[in-house]
Design an enzyme around this catalytic site. Structure first.
Site, PDB file in Angstrom:
ATOM      1  N   HIS A 393      46.133  64.473  29.363  1.00 44.29           N
ATOM      2  CA  HIS A 393      46.538  63.754  30.568  1.00 44.29           C
ATOM      3  C   HIS A 393      47.583  62.684  30.277  1.00 44.29           C
ATOM      4  CE1 HIS A 393      46.155  60.422  33.485  1.00 44.29           C
ATOM      5  NE2 HIS A 393      46.080  61.396  34.363  1.00 44.29           N
ATOM      6  N   ARG A 486      52.159  69.611  40.639  1.00 42.86           N
ATOM      7  CA  ARG A 486      50.746  69.351  40.360  1.00 42.86           C
ATOM      8  C   ARG A 486      50.136  68.521  41.480  1.00 42.86           C
ATOM      9  NH1 ARG A 486      53.431  67.911  35.539  1.00 42.86           N
ATOM     10  NH2 ARG A 486      53.203  69.421  33.850  1.00 42.86           N
ATOM     11  N   GLY A 654      50.469  79.478  32.557  1.00 39.84           N
ATOM     12  CA  GLY A 654      50.172  78.123  32.085  1.00 39.84           C
ATOM     13  C   GLY A 654      49.921  78.193  30.596  1.00 39.84           C
ATOM     14  N   SER A 655      50.975  77.988  29.816  1.00 41.17           N
ATOM     15  CA  SER A 655      50.866  78.266  28.383  1.00 41.17           C
ATOM     16  C   SER A 655      49.924  77.304  27.661  1.00 41.17           C
ATOM     17  CB  SER A 655      52.250  78.238  27.722  1.00 41.17           C
ATOM     18  OG  SER A 655      52.870  76.981  27.898  1.00 41.17           O
ATOM     19  N   CYS A 704      55.202  77.700  33.032  1.00 41.03           N
ATOM     20  CA  CYS A 704      55.362  76.277  33.331  1.00 41.03           C
ATOM     21  C   CYS A 704      54.648  75.398  32.316  1.00 41.03           C
ATOM     22  CB  CYS A 704      54.861  75.970  34.741  1.00 41.03           C
ATOM     23  SG  CYS A 704      53.136  76.416  35.023  1.00 41.03           S
TER      24      CYS A 704
END
Length: 760
Positions: A393, A486, A654-655, A704
């Site tokens: 985060h 997001r 979403g790698s 992304c």
């Protein structure tokens, strides 16, 4: 004597006040000798006569002036009342007679398009794109009169009232109605006489698809994109999209969706010569108006027609890091998670509840951050955390906020002391003693840059975004839209750190929708007409529990990364997801470039249940809404054909999560950070399967994750695998463009060399 009807060949841009922007533009093109299907305009005099004859004009004017766009319930009630007044007014007999006579001149029971043309619409400053009503395939006098009234009513729609207020337009709305003979386009599209993404004025961009233009303006298929140099005009590049279907006019006059075979879907819509001929028309339109234009076109039997034009209203007009810190004298080291250099006094905080202690410009040092830290993080000159990896985060938010950040520093909260003056080098992962004299102040957002010529790419380049405050500056970058918006950070901004379920329990659903709508509109307006893909919320339980009231609504989990999150949440507890869907529906009324992406989909049945909720939401029946899924769980490679059958339009890899699940590495772990490698052959193999599967099923594919932003070689791998688009962080746009362009050129050279090799 009032003139209720005006034909296109009688009109010019001087007539905007009585025929609106759309009507005036059609008149200008007709008089300039451009190929425009014939038609006429029901003038604003007809509209005002209807209101005056019915005695409702003063009441409408007062209601419009007093309408409060910031009160959703009051706005809805006011809009409904005003629309009812227009309905009651109807069409006066003298206007009806003039309208019937003009319609007869177009031919007995001619099929016509009926389009609203507001007096402030399609001008250089305001477009009102998609806000007023448009109807196609209208046949017969009675149906025409009905649709004219519907267009008049649209002048008092909620989104129109709100948009007028946002643009400072407080005068009484007036509206004209364009009636134009329909053409049953075999091919259609949109042409921009400057690149709307970059502002580059030496370029013409043509988008094209088979059938009627609804599929292009609504973004329903992957269109062909032709980029031409104005000098000539001459073709620069042609990107052929996979056009899964077309829309045609059926025998009953209604539109029909016709699936295309793979061969048809992947066939070029325009030849080089046709695209260049169309571009020549575009140059004539631009020369006539003296400013870049956004032009809709159609083709029947090899003849191109121009259906509409408007000025492009979205043409746009990074700070370098400070000198790197010295290698010597590092107080603490960690993973450089967000580049840049920031200096200030240390402030060690243990919980977000202590956030008020952080003064603007201090260096935030914390064990770790979670979503409820965001208001505090905004004030920091730099951020250092004990734990976390490159995709935690703290790292993601810092990159979004353009704040230098180091994660995984392990002992930062013990070694660094309150008030100590330090410099944080977010690229090298070092904290050193003292201030860097030449360190510039932290930049809050991306500084707008002068528009420069930008090379067109076959692979679309999108940007990742999370906060509305950065919308305008991000939109000025040379990108094709937002590939990942997001939801989580916007929700936190909207709720001020409160748990969403707590807000809902207190009856705050309307408050949530209103606040989220405001934030989303700031983003979608900035990027119009480029797409904005909104990823619905994907909080994990450990993040949610830290919000006010979170302990009442969140279970305690030992492995939240693979726990109660994503799509499964929407099924078990759909209240917040339903509010998101309502918000998206309200935003799309004004800006239809917003689309939905569903995260962390594990199984087919989850997705089915989720799509059922969408079908019961205000988004139901929205034919132009694109539905995407995130490809984060390896099972997506197996389920892709089934997802396509369920109507999914695209897949975004979403790698970060995919790497975590392929390699079994907690992406938040500082201890295991060296194992986390998105370019690991196993991960690349999974990505290649997903890209191939998406193409085989007619879906677009994107990625992304963080890797393309950090590793140019990884971006090149994606291009060679045939990915449709790549979405990167704002600070990586320029590097990504260069990498993608170089990769595409190398692929062309490889193909040319292969073709020249002698065959044995």
């Amino acid at each position: 004597m009032p003139q209720y009807i005006a034909w296109f060949d009688e009109l010019s841009k001087a007539d905007v006040s009585r025929v609106g922007g759309k009507g005036a533009n059609l008149g200008e093109m007709t008089r300039a000798g451009l190929p425009v299907p014939p038609g006429f305009v029901v003038t604003t005099e007809g509209f005002l006569a209807a209101l005056s004859d019915a005695g409702v004009r003063d009441e409408l004017r007062a209601a419009f002036v007093s309408a409060d766009p910031d009160d959703p319930a009051a706005l809805a009630a006011a809009s409904l009342r005003m629309r009812e007044l227009v309905e009651r007014a109807g069409v006066p007999s003298e206007v009806r007679t003039a309208l019937a006579g003009a319609y007869a001149r177009l031919g007995a029971d001619a099929a016509v398009a009926v389009r609203s043309s507001a007096t402030s619409e399609d001008t250089g400053a305001t477009s009102f794109a998609g806000m007023h009503e448009t109807f196609t395939n209208v046949v017969g006098e009675h149906a025409l009169i009905r649709r004219v009234i519907d267009c008049w009513k649209s002048a008092y729609g909620q989104r129109v009232i709100a948009y007028r207020r946002a643009e400072g337009m407080t005068e009484e709305p007036t509206i004209a109605v364009v009636v134009q003979k329909m053409i049953a386009s075999a091919r259609s599209g949109v042409m921009f006489t400057a690149d709307p993404a970059t502002g580059e004025r030496g370029t013409i961009v043509v988008e094209a698809a088979f059938g009627l233009g609804e599929v292009v303006v609504g973004g329903q298929v992957e269109v062909d994109t032709y980029v031409l140099a104005k000098d000539g005009p001459k073709m620069r590049s042609a990107r052929v999209g996979h056009k899964a279907f077309k829309i045609v006019r059926g025998a009953d006059g209604n539109d029909e969706k016709v699936p295309l075979s793979t061969g048809e879907a992947d066939r070029r819509v325009l030849s080089d010569a046709e695209a260049e001929a169309l571009a020549t028309m575009g140059l004539r339109v631009e020369a006539h108006y003296g400013t870049p234009q956004d032009i809709e076109w159609g083709e029947v039997d090899g003849v191109f027609s121009l259906l509409q034009t408007r000025p492009i209203t979205t043409l746009a007009g990074a700070s370098a890091d400070a000198a790197p810190a010295s290698d010597s004298g590092a107080l603490i080291t960690g993973l450089g998670a967000s580049p840049g250099v920031g200096s200030g006094a240390v402030r060690v905080l243990r919980t977000p509840g202590d956030g008020a202690k952080l003064q603007r410009g201090e260096v935030l040092v914390a064990p770790m951050t979670s979503p409820d830290w965001v208001p505090t993080m905004r004030r920091a000159a730099a951020i250092v955390t004990d734990s976390g990896g490159m995709t935690c985060h703290a790292a993601i938010v810092s990159r979004e906020l353009r704040i230098p950040c180091i994660v995984g520093a392990r002992e930062a909260t013990r070694v660094l002391r309150d008030g100590e003056l330090v410099t944080v080098d977010g690229r090298r992962g070092q904290v050193t003693e003292g201030l860097v004299p030449a360190a510039p102040p932290r930049v809050e957002a991306i500084a707008p840059r002068p528009v420069a010529a930008t090379e067109a790419l076959a692979t679309r380049l999108y940007v990742n975004l999370a906060m509305a405050e950065h919308a305008e500056t991000a939109a000025a970058l040379p990108v094709d839209g937002v590939g990942l918006l997001r939801a989580e950070f916007m929700i936190l901004d909207a709720l001020g750190g409160q748990h969403p379920r707590e807000l809902v329990a207190r009856g705050g659903g309307r408050e949530f929708v209103a606040k989220m709508r405001t934030q989303l509109l700031r983003i979608t307006r900035a990027f119009m007409p480029r797409p904005v893909v909104y990823r619905s919320y994907d909080f994990r339980t450990n993040e949610f529990r830290g919000l006010a009231g979170g302990e009442k609504h969140e279970p305690q989990e030992e492995n939240p990364m693979i726990g109660y999150r994503g799509c499964f949440r929407y099924i078990k507890d759909p209240a917040l997801f339903d509010l998101e869907l309502e918000t998206l529906a309200r935003v799309r009324e004004e800006t239809p470039n917003l689309h939905l992406m569903i995260p962390f989909v594990r199984t087919k049945w989850e997705l089915e249940r989720c799509l059922e909720r969408i079908a019961r939401s205000p988004l139901a029946g929205d034919r132009t809404l694109l539905r995407w899924v995130m490809a984060e769980v390896p099972s997506v490679a197996y389920w892709l054909p089934d997802y396509a059958k369920l109507g999914i339009d695209g897949v975004s890899i979403g790698s970060n999560d995919l790497t975590q699940l392929m390699l079994g590495v907690d992406r938040d772990s500082a201890t295991c950070a060296e194992l986390f490698d998105e370019s690991d052959p196993a991960v690349v193999d999974a990505i290649s399967r997903i890209i191939a599967g998406a193409r085989a099923t007619g879906m677009t594919s994107s990625l992304c994750g963080q890797a393309p932003s950090n590793h140019p070689a990884f971006a090149e791998t994606l291009v060679r695998l045939g990915i449709s688009s790549i979405s990167v962080n704002v600070d990586a746009v320029d590097a990504a463009r260069r990498t993608i362009a170089a990769a595409e050129k190398r692929m062309l050279l490889d193909a040319a060399r292969s073709a020249l090799q002698p065959r044995s």
